[in-house]
Design an enzyme around this catalytic site. Structure first.
Site, PDB file in Angstrom:
ATOM      1  N   LYS A  39       0.876  -1.169   0.000  1.00 19.56           N
ATOM      2  CA  LYS A  39       0.000   0.000   0.000  1.00 19.56           C
ATOM      3  C   LYS A  39       0.914   1.219   0.000  1.00 19.56           C
ATOM      4  O   LYS A  39       1.654   1.458   0.961  1.00 19.56           O
ATOM      5  CB  LYS A  39      -0.918   0.027   1.223  1.00 19.56           C
ATOM      6  CG  LYS A  39      -1.827   1.242   1.184  1.00 19.56           C
ATOM      7  CD  LYS A  39      -2.611   1.473   2.423  1.00 19.56           C
ATOM      8  CE  LYS A  39      -2.731   2.974   2.623  1.00 19.56           C
ATOM      9  NZ  LYS A  39      -3.556   3.358   3.751  1.00 19.56           N
ATOM     10  N   ALA A  44      -9.425   5.257   4.155  1.00 15.71           N
ATOM     11  CA  ALA A  44      -9.238   6.367   5.105  1.00 15.71           C
ATOM     12  C   ALA A  44     -10.468   7.264   5.265  1.00 15.71           C
ATOM     13  O   ALA A  44     -11.231   7.470   4.330  1.00 15.71           O
ATOM     14  CB  ALA A  44      -8.040   7.241   4.721  1.00 15.71           C
ATOM     15  N   GLY A  45     -10.605   7.759   6.476  1.00 19.67           N
ATOM     16  CA  GLY A  45     -11.657   8.724   6.778  1.00 19.67           C
ATOM     17  C   GLY A  45     -12.981   8.119   7.186  1.00 19.67           C
ATOM     18  O   GLY A  45     -13.919   8.845   7.521  1.00 19.67           O
ATOM     19  N   GLY A  83      -7.890   9.408   9.722  1.00 23.36           N
ATOM     20  CA  GLY A  83      -8.183   9.633  11.134  1.00 23.36           C
ATOM     21  C   GLY A  83      -9.299  10.612  11.405  1.00 23.36           C
ATOM     22  O   GLY A  83      -9.656  10.835  12.559  1.00 23.36           O
ATOM     23  N   ASN A 132      -8.883   2.093   9.755  1.00 21.89           N
ATOM     24  CA  ASN A 132      -8.119   1.800  10.965  1.00 21.89           C
ATOM     25  C   ASN A 132      -8.722   2.495  12.190  1.00 21.89           C
ATOM     26  O   ASN A 132      -9.226   1.881  13.109  1.00 21.89           O
ATOM     27  CB  ASN A 132      -6.667   2.231  10.748  1.00 21.89           C
ATOM     28  CG  ASN A 132      -5.737   1.732  11.838  1.00 21.89           C
ATOM     29  OD1 ASN A 132      -4.529   1.690  11.641  1.00 21.89           O
ATOM     30  ND2 ASN A 132      -6.222   1.329  12.998  1.00 21.89           N
ATOM     31  N   THR A 133      -8.686   3.836  12.152  1.00 23.96           N
ATOM     32  CA  THR A 133      -9.035   4.611  13.338  1.00 23.96           C
ATOM     33  C   THR A 133     -10.434   4.302  13.875  1.00 23.96           C
ATOM     34  O   THR A 133     -10.617   4.158  15.089  1.00 23.96           O
ATOM     35  CB  THR A 133      -8.935   6.125  13.012  1.00 23.96           C
ATOM     36  OG1 THR A 133      -7.641   6.375  12.446  1.00 23.96           O
ATOM     37  CG2 THR A 133      -9.101   6.974  14.255  1.00 23.96           C
TER      38      THR A 133
HETATM   39  C1  LIG Z   1      -3.704   2.119   8.416  1.00 23.05           C
HETATM   40  C2  LIG Z   1      -3.662   2.899   7.205  1.00 23.05           C
HETATM   41  O1  LIG Z   1      -3.256   2.457   6.179  1.00 23.05           O
HETATM   42  C3  LIG Z   1      -4.152   4.284   7.276  1.00 23.05           C
HETATM   43  O2  LIG Z   1      -3.187   5.146   6.781  1.00 23.05           O
HETATM   44  C4  LIG Z   1      -5.430   4.281   6.525  1.00 23.05           C
HETATM   45  O3  LIG Z   1      -5.411   5.108   5.473  1.00 23.05           O
HETATM   46  C5  LIG Z   1      -6.614   4.306   7.402  1.00 23.05           C
HETATM   47  O4  LIG Z   1      -7.146   5.570   7.677  1.00 23.05           O
HETATM   48  P1  LIG Z   1      -8.226   5.742   8.857  1.00 23.05           P
HETATM   49  O5  LIG Z   1      -7.457   5.586  10.114  1.00 23.05           O
HETATM   50  O6  LIG Z   1      -8.807   7.092   8.667  1.00 23.05           O
HETATM   51  O7  LIG Z   1      -9.245   4.649   8.701  1.00 23.05           O
END
Ligand SMILES: CC(=O)[C@@H](O)[C@H](O)COP(=O)(O)O
Length: 256
Positions: free
Chosen positions: A95, A183-184, A156, A205-206
């Site tokens: 990635k 993300a987001g 995040g 992730n977050t």
């Molecule tokens: C873990 C990872 O690869 C992050 O850089 C990803 O883009 C997730 O983003 P969030 O934490 O906003 O879900």
């Protein structure tokens, strides 16, 4: 179902592995949700993680590992990190994350395209973390990427799909390319919406790791991506401005 560099994903949920309260909770989040892909940061874990025990646990999860170049700001850093990840994880998947703006963590799409070209020429299967820009998308495909990962919102932020119009346009422009919203994501409804738009997977992730109950949130996210995919496949009705009676007229219970 679309294949990601020749591989069919077990399901559309990709989870990050950072910020969990403990390794045990991370492990349960994967096991109980059934998420099929784990993205791992070689730099972050190498620098401050639990070391060998962490890598061992990831290996034992039996998921597909997608190493990432999180935290890289230059092409050189990203390419070096990708090479190290290929050695450590014995995978050509990477990635590719190249941060260009400190506050928004927006990808530097110019460096991204350059690094993607270098890595694909070197045999990597690149998953580029990009914006929703169609011109950049085209350049990434020309550079050899077979998957695109546009952001939903800044990493995040938990804001969901900031530019649904553009994400929809990318889906329409590239119907055959595996697309992942990365993300987001903040809520299961965001993840479901991405899948309703026809995206092939969602990476987050977050929203999971920082929830009060990450295991329950991971399960909720899996339910959401599956529901969104089913809804997309079911071909939803178009929203209308005017009412239309849904109670059947006597003697006409079915349309056909
Ligand atoms: C873990 C990872 O690869 C992050 O850089 C990803 O883009 C997730 O983003 P969030 O934490 O906003 O879900």
């Amino acid at each position: 179902m679309k294949r990601f560099y020749g591989v069919e994903l077990p399901n559309p949920l990709m989870l990050g592995t950072a910020q969990y309260p403990s390794p045990a909770i991370l492990e349960q989040a994967f096991r109980q949700s059934g998420a099929g892909v784990a993205t791992v940061s070689l730099r972050r874990e190498g620098a401050g993680g639990a070391g060998q025990a962490f890598w061992q646990m990831i290996a034992e999860l039996g998921v597909l590992v997608l190493p990432n170049t999180a935290g890289c700001h230059t092409v050189k850093e990203a390419v070096t990190t990708a090479h190290m990840a290929r050695e450590v994880f014995d995978t050509r998947w990477i990635k590719l994350e190249l941060i260009g703006h400190t506050d928004s963590l927006q990808p530097d799409v110019f460096k991204l395209v350059e690094a993607a070209r270098i890595l694909t020429e070197d045999g990597f299967a690149v998953f580029p973390y990009t914006t929703e820009d169609l011109v950049v998308a085209e350049r990434l495909l020309v550079a050899g990427c077979e998957v695109l990962m546009p952001w939903g919102a800044p990493i995040g932020s938990g804001r969901g799909l900031n530019n649904e119009y553009a994400l929809r346009a990318m889906r329409a422009e590239y119907p055959e390319v595996p697309l992942v919203v990365d993300a987001g994501i903040g809520l299961p409804s965001h993840a479901a919406r991405a899948m309703e738009l026809g995206y092939d997977a969602v990476l987050m992730n977050t929203a999971v790791a920082r929830a009060s109950d990450p295991v329950a949130m991971a399960r909720a996210m899996m339910g959401a991506v599956k529901a969104g995919r089913l809804a997309h496949e079911a071909d939803p009705i178009e929203a209308r401005d005017m009412a239309e009676a849904s109670t059947p007229v006597i003697g006409k219970a079915f349309l056909s």
